[in-house]
Write a protein that holds these residues in place. Structure first.
Motif, PDB file in Angstrom:
ATOM      1  N   HIS A 173       0.774  -0.954   0.042  1.00 16.30           N
ATOM      2  CA  HIS A 173       0.204  -0.050   0.011  1.00 16.30           C
ATOM      3  C   HIS A 173       0.769   1.491  -0.125  1.00 16.30           C
ATOM      4  O   HIS A 173       0.221   2.206  -0.017  1.00 16.30           O
ATOM      5  N   GLN A 174       2.099   1.071   0.053  1.00 13.55           N
ATOM      6  CA  GLN A 174       3.064   2.276  -0.006  1.00 13.55           C
ATOM      7  C   GLN A 174       3.528   2.589  -1.307  1.00 13.55           C
ATOM      8  O   GLN A 174       3.456   1.958  -2.306  1.00 13.55           O
ATOM      9  N   SER A 175       3.786   3.898  -1.701  1.00  7.23           N
ATOM     10  CA  SER A 175       4.534   4.457  -2.929  1.00  7.23           C
ATOM     11  C   SER A 175       5.180   5.471  -2.750  1.00  7.23           C
ATOM     12  O   SER A 175       4.965   6.209  -1.534  1.00  7.23           O
ATOM     13  N   ALA A 176       5.640   6.275  -3.670  1.00 11.11           N
ATOM     14  CA  ALA A 176       6.306   7.377  -3.568  1.00 11.11           C
ATOM     15  C   ALA A 176       5.409   8.812  -3.208  1.00 11.11           C
ATOM     16  O   ALA A 176       5.887   9.560  -2.478  1.00 11.11           O
ATOM     17  N   MET A 177       4.048   8.511  -3.301  1.00 15.89           N
ATOM     18  CA  MET A 177       3.276   9.432  -3.145  1.00 15.89           C
ATOM     19  C   MET A 177       2.422   9.110  -1.900  1.00 15.89           C
ATOM     20  O   MET A 177       1.681   9.803  -1.464  1.00 15.89           O
ATOM     21  N   ARG A 178       2.422   7.970  -1.324  1.00 16.56           N
ATOM     22  CA  ARG A 178       1.742   7.686  -0.197  1.00 16.56           C
ATOM     23  C   ARG A 178       2.578   6.796   0.783  1.00 16.56           C
ATOM     24  O   ARG A 178       3.184   5.691   0.585  1.00 16.56           O
ATOM     25  N   THR A 179       3.233   7.653   1.780  1.00 20.70           N
ATOM     26  CA  THR A 179       3.996   6.851   2.760  1.00 20.70           C
ATOM     27  C   THR A 179       3.258   6.449   4.198  1.00 20.70           C
ATOM     28  O   THR A 179       1.996   6.345   3.896  1.00 20.70           O
ATOM     29  N   TRP A 180       3.784   6.005   5.105  1.00 20.80           N
ATOM     30  CA  TRP A 180       3.146   5.647   6.191  1.00 20.80           C
ATOM     31  C   TRP A 180       1.842   6.613   6.611  1.00 20.80           C
ATOM     32  O   TRP A 180       2.515   7.717   6.593  1.00 20.80           O
ATOM     33  N   SER A 181       0.794   5.915   6.981  1.00 23.19           N
ATOM     34  CA  SER A 181      -0.286   6.811   7.269  1.00 23.19           C
ATOM     35  C   SER A 181      -1.006   6.254   8.655  1.00 23.19           C
ATOM     36  O   SER A 181      -0.649   5.192   9.175  1.00 23.19           O
ATOM     37  N   SER A 182      -1.950   7.018   8.948  1.00 19.20           N
ATOM     38  CA  SER A 182      -2.714   6.546  10.286  1.00 19.20           C
ATOM     39  C   SER A 182      -3.683   5.305   9.814  1.00 19.20           C
ATOM     40  O   SER A 182      -3.666   4.414  10.861  1.00 19.20           O
TER      41      SER A 182
END
Length: 262
Positions: free
Chosen positions: A106-115
């Motif tokens: 679920h990670q990408s350059a546009m989406r890092t660690w989230s809640s």
């Protein structure tokens, strides 16, 4: 009706030796499918084919109508999770960090660690009873504890389909039941599970769809209440037995006959 996960006429081999030949299996959607059979009958090999770990020499595996091999690894990992038979954790990794790796698809350059990732990891650890171990090093844990951590990592991946290769290995009977109940809950919440199990009575109690294999072929499949008979068990395992109704679950209960009773 076409199912979302299926193998069509696949042959799976090791070193040019076919283990599974021309096998077709459609996994019923929203099922808890359990594959049983004797050692070396092709159960885990079939699961490896479903998991993209073993390329079919003939046939194809389909997921959501697309050939599984055609999907990018991250795209496949968002839809299909795997708990392998044996896993090795990196040296010095903590439980929380290992479970967190389940969020990698679920990670990408546009989406890092989230809640959302944090919540998925916390829920997976709570479900498997390893929250109190979160800061421990994985290589310090017992075999049973490590197995539950690997299950937590697979749960954190949050896929629609989950493949489980002998998931109760190393667990005592209490933790085996806890884990099987967890998988049953996942199934009821909408996850399609495919598991390889050795314990016939666990399989009979928890499967909604049972697949019996021998010598790389499917011998029988269907509702455990309909297909588990003494004749089937002897045909698959060469094991004389009697089958009664489990007084707790109402499912078939296999009682092997000792050598003196043969």
């Amino acid at each position: 009706m076409t199912t979302l996960l299926q193998a069509r006429d696949i042959t799976l081999s090791y070193s040019d030796t076919p283990i599974v030949s021309r096998l077709t299996l459609e996994v019923p959607d929203d099922s808890f499918t359990i594959i049983i059979g004797p050692n070396a009958c092709g159960k885990s090999t079939l699961l490896r084919g479903f998991a993209r770990l073993l390329r079919p020499s003939t046939g194809t595996v389909l997921l959501d109508g697309a050939e599984l091999r055609s999907l990018k690894p991250k795209d496949a990992a968002k839809k299909l999770g795997l708990l392998p038979q044996s896993s090795i954790a990196p040296d010095g990794i903590t439980v929380a960090d290992l479970v967190g790796r389940g969020r990698f698809p679920h990670q990408s350059a546009m989406r890092t660690w989230s809640s959302t990732d944090e919540r998925a990891v916390a829920e997976a650890m709570a479900a498997t009873g390893v929250t109190d171990l979160s800061r421990r090093l994985v290589d310090e844990l017992s075999g049973g504890q490590r197995q539950r951590v690997w299950v937590a990592m697979a749960l954190a991946q949050q896929t629609r389909h989950l493949l489980l290769d002998e998931p109760t290995t190393f667990l005592d009977i209490a933790h085996q039941i806890d884990l099987m109940e967890l998988f049953a809950d996942l199934h009821r919440s909408g996850t399609t599970l495919v598991a390889v199990l050795h314990d016939l009575n666990h399989a009979a109690r928890y499967a909604t769809h049972l697949v019996a294999m021998r010598d790389g072929e499917i011998v029988a499949q269907g509702d455990p209440r309909e297909i588990i008979t003494a004749e089937l068990v002897e045909a698959v395992y060469d094991l004389p037995c009697t089958v009664i109704t489990d007084p707790v679950s109402g499912t078939p209960l296999v009682l092997p006959l000792g050598r003196r009773t043969r």
